[in-house]
Design a protein around this motif. Structure first.
Motif, PDB file in Angstrom:
ATOM      1  N   ALA A 160       7.170 -17.906  21.276  1.00  0.00           N
ATOM      2  CA  ALA A 160       6.585 -17.758  22.604  1.00  0.00           C
ATOM      3  C   ALA A 160       6.068 -19.134  23.024  1.00  0.00           C
ATOM      4  N   PRO A 161       6.942 -19.995  23.516  1.00  0.00           N
ATOM      5  CA  PRO A 161       6.542 -21.378  23.819  1.00  0.00           C
ATOM      6  C   PRO A 161       5.448 -21.453  24.869  1.00  0.00           C
ATOM      7  N   HIS A 162       4.575 -22.448  24.711  1.00  0.00           N
ATOM      8  CA  HIS A 162       3.574 -22.733  25.736  1.00  0.00           C
ATOM      9  C   HIS A 162       4.273 -23.365  26.938  1.00  0.00           C
ATOM     10  N   HIS A 163       3.711 -23.135  28.118  1.00  0.00           N
ATOM     11  CA  HIS A 163       4.269 -23.730  29.327  1.00  0.00           C
ATOM     12  C   HIS A 163       3.197 -24.540  30.057  1.00  0.00           C
ATOM     13  N   ARG A 164       2.189 -23.878  30.580  1.00  0.00           N
ATOM     14  CA  ARG A 164       1.181 -24.611  31.360  1.00  0.00           C
ATOM     15  C   ARG A 164       0.322 -25.526  30.501  1.00  0.00           C
ATOM     16  N   THR A 165      -0.076 -25.060  29.294  1.00  0.00           N
ATOM     17  CA  THR A 165      -1.021 -25.824  28.486  1.00  0.00           C
ATOM     18  C   THR A 165      -0.351 -26.725  27.463  1.00  0.00           C
ATOM     19  N   ARG A 166       0.945 -26.684  27.392  1.00  0.00           N
ATOM     20  CA  ARG A 166       1.635 -27.467  26.388  1.00  0.00           C
ATOM     21  C   ARG A 166       1.602 -28.947  26.745  1.00  0.00           C
ATOM     22  N   THR A 167       1.249 -29.771  25.772  1.00  0.00           N
ATOM     23  CA  THR A 167       1.194 -31.210  26.005  1.00  0.00           C
ATOM     24  C   THR A 167       2.120 -31.915  25.029  1.00  0.00           C
ATOM     25  N   PRO A 168       2.777 -32.971  25.496  1.00  0.00           N
ATOM     26  CA  PRO A 168       3.670 -33.703  24.597  1.00  0.00           C
ATOM     27  C   PRO A 168       2.875 -34.411  23.511  1.00  0.00           C
ATOM     28  N   GLY A 169       3.539 -34.712  22.424  1.00  0.00           N
ATOM     29  CA  GLY A 169       2.889 -35.405  21.323  1.00  0.00           C
ATOM     30  C   GLY A 169       3.674 -35.183  20.054  1.00  0.00           C
ATOM     31  N   VAL A 170       3.069 -35.575  18.952  1.00  0.00           N
ATOM     32  CA  VAL A 170       3.731 -35.481  17.661  1.00  0.00           C
ATOM     33  C   VAL A 170       2.882 -34.652  16.714  1.00  0.00           C
ATOM     34  N   ALA A 171       3.534 -33.769  15.985  1.00  0.00           N
ATOM     35  CA  ALA A 171       2.881 -33.035  14.909  1.00  0.00           C
ATOM     36  C   ALA A 171       3.483 -33.498  13.592  1.00  0.00           C
ATOM     37  N   LEU A 172       2.647 -34.004  12.724  1.00  0.00           N
ATOM     38  CA  LEU A 172       3.071 -34.461  11.404  1.00  0.00           C
ATOM     39  C   LEU A 172       2.883 -33.281  10.457  1.00  0.00           C
ATOM     40  N   VAL A 173       3.980 -32.628  10.105  1.00  0.00           N
ATOM     41  CA  VAL A 173       3.922 -31.348   9.399  1.00  0.00           C
ATOM     42  C   VAL A 173       4.372 -31.499   7.952  1.00  0.00           C
ATOM     43  N   GLY A 174       3.494 -31.102   7.036  1.00  0.00           N
ATOM     44  CA  GLY A 174       3.875 -31.030   5.634  1.00  0.00           C
ATOM     45  C   GLY A 174       4.644 -29.747   5.387  1.00  0.00           C
ATOM     46  N   LEU A 238       9.775 -41.519  16.674  1.00  0.00           N
ATOM     47  CA  LEU A 238       8.649 -40.657  17.028  1.00  0.00           C
ATOM     48  C   LEU A 238       8.043 -41.072  18.363  1.00  0.00           C
ATOM     49  N   ILE A 239       7.829 -42.362  18.504  1.00  0.00           N
ATOM     50  CA  ILE A 239       7.218 -42.886  19.725  1.00  0.00           C
ATOM     51  C   ILE A 239       8.131 -42.680  20.928  1.00  0.00           C
ATOM     52  N   GLU A 240       9.401 -42.981  20.760  1.00  0.00           N
ATOM     53  CA  GLU A 240      10.362 -42.881  21.871  1.00  0.00           C
ATOM     54  C   GLU A 240      10.438 -41.457  22.414  1.00  0.00           C
ATOM     55  N   HIS A 241      10.582 -40.475  21.525  1.00  0.00           N
ATOM     56  CA  HIS A 241      10.727 -39.087  21.982  1.00  0.00           C
ATOM     57  C   HIS A 241       9.421 -38.543  22.556  1.00  0.00           C
ATOM     58  N   ALA A 242       8.296 -38.921  21.986  1.00  0.00           N
ATOM     59  CA  ALA A 242       7.016 -38.458  22.524  1.00  0.00           C
ATOM     60  C   ALA A 242       6.780 -39.031  23.911  1.00  0.00           C
ATOM     61  N   ARG A 243       7.177 -40.281  24.136  1.00  0.00           N
ATOM     62  CA  ARG A 243       6.999 -40.899  25.454  1.00  0.00           C
ATOM     63  C   ARG A 243       7.897 -40.272  26.517  1.00  0.00           C
ATOM     64  N   GLN A 244       8.927 -39.571  26.072  1.00  0.00           N
ATOM     65  CA  GLN A 244       9.787 -38.848  27.005  1.00  0.00           C
ATOM     66  C   GLN A 244       9.190 -37.487  27.396  1.00  0.00           C
ATOM     67  N   GLY A 245       7.976 -37.223  26.909  1.00  0.00           N
ATOM     68  CA  GLY A 245       7.318 -35.976  27.253  1.00  0.00           C
ATOM     69  C   GLY A 245       7.717 -34.803  26.379  1.00  0.00           C
TER      70      GLY A 245
END
Length: 410
Positions: A160-174, A238-245
């Motif tokens: 159930a993806p977020h739409h209004r509150t979703r913000t771009p960024g990176v999650a570093l997941v173990g 990581l930086i390139e894709h996050a900057r693309q939103g």
């Protein structure tokens, strides 16, 4: 009235009077949610369970230690009737009806004016499930539906993806040691919501097959520029894709900060002004030995365990490990990334005082279908690795804990 389904609604009870009659197990189950909702809760009951009493002692509720009396529901917005006295329950229910107070009855749902749904929570969302058929109420079924929805949201199988509150960024997941079931609930949910996944070779690869077709998966082991520049290339991706939103997940094996170079990625993202969420993972240093039946500590055997990187040999000038000190320890030594250096490591430990008969176990591809365990001693481990063709990834456990559990099958 019983022929019509209940009308679902969320009550906003912050600062509003709620009366609970009865201090038994029903109240014990329902009070935490009322307290969390900010309700001004008054409990009326001669007795209460220890947990309910603790809530009163902590000041979370007001407890009037007496039976129900006419007028107790005055000015209430909501009432929970859960005493063991049927007459008191009937009288309180009638009072609630007269004062138009929404009332839940634990002993007779058909005579209540409100029902408590089966509820669960996931990332700021409350899931509430009610039976629509008033005549065929089945609390176990509604609870099962609730559990299925909550679990699906938590583990990412229900997206159930977020739409209004979703913000771009990176999650570093173990991602854990390899078994896809051993990733954390939060990690799996973030993976299910990602636009881009940059995955390590040692991450839980099976999870990548579950991603929707639109998700771009980048194999971190194949990012260009060669081995020396690989980490810089990963940081740039990581930086390139996050900057693309986009929502980016960096999926790593084990825990991001246990020999995973996770902090280097966090630092690069911080310098680029990109938000990063770190999701810890189950480290292979503990989980893989456990999956092979080896406890890293055991009463009377080992009171400490030390995790060491074996990617450089003890005599290599780049080594930061104090091997002589490790040889003097009596606890467990767990070595990661040390298969090709184990001969030199064993020699060094023995040279500085560790017994050559110290048990050693090598667990290859731990927690996966290809897992296998090979046992040896410090004196024989180098030859055993060659003879058994042990290959990375493998976790090496050195110490008496190797012999604590049942012997592995031949």
């Amino acid at each position: 009235m019983a022929e019509h389904p209940a009308y679902p609604v969320g009550l906003r009870l912050t600062g509003r009077r709620v009366v609970v009659l009865g201090g038994g197990t029903v109240a014990q189950r329902r009070l935490p949610a009322l307290i969390a909702a900010g309700a001004d809760v008054t409990l009326v009951s001669p007795q209460a369970t220890p947990s309910v009493e603790a809530m009163a002692e902590a000041g979370e509720i007001t407890w009037e230690r007496r039976p129900y009396a006419e007028g107790d529901l005055a000015d209430a917005w909501y009432a929970l009737i859960a005493t063991s006295d049927p007459d008191a329950n009937t009288a309180a229910s009638a009072e609630a009806e007269r004062h138009r107070v929404w009332c839940v009855r634990s002993d007779d749902a058909d005579r209540a004016t409100a029902w408590t749904p089966a509820t669960g929570h996931s990332e700021g969302v409350t899931i509430a499930v009610l039976t629509t058929d008033a005549k065929g109420r089945d609390p176990r079924h509604t609870a099962a539906v609730r559990d299925a929805v909550v679990e699906g949201l938590r583990d990412g199988t229900l997206v159930a993806p977020h739409h209004r509150t979703r913000t771009p960024g990176v999650a570093l997941v173990g991602g854990g040691p390899g078994d896809p079931d051993l990733i954390t609930v939060r990690g799996r949910r973030l993976l299910a919501e990602a636009d881009v996944v940059i995955a390590d070779r040692l991450g839980p690869r099976d999870l990548l097959a579950e991603l929707p077709p639109h998700v771009e998966v980048i194999d971190a082991a194949k990012i260009p520029y060669g081995r020396y520049m690989a980490q810089e290339a990963i940081n740039n991706a990581l930086i390139e894709h996050a900057r693309q939103g986009k929502s980016v997940v960096r999926l790593k094996g084990g825990d991001p900060f246990v020999f995973g170079r996770g902090m280097e990625e966090v630092q690069a993202l911080a310098e680029a002004g990109i938000a990063c969420t770190v999701v810890p993972g189950i480290s292979s240093s503990i989980s893989v030995p456990g999956a092979a039946g080896i406890p890293v500590t055991h009463r009377g055997v080992a009171h400490e365990f030390t995790v060491v990187s074996g990617h450089v040999a003890p005599d290599d000038e780049r080594s930061l490990v104090d091997w002589p000190s490790l040889a003097r320890l009596t606890g467990t030594l767990v070595i990661l990334m040390g298969v090709d250096k184990i001969g030199k490591i064993a020699e060094t430990l023995v040279a500085h005082g560790r017994s050559p008969e110290t048990p050693v176990a090598l667990v290859q591809e731990g927690t996966t279908a290809a897992q296998r365990r090979v046992d040896a001693t410090l004196a024989t481990v180098a030859e055993t690795v060659r003879a058994e063709d042990v290959r990375p990834p493998a976790v090496i456990v050195i110490g008496e804990v190797v012999s604590v559990g049942p012997r592995p099958a031949a």
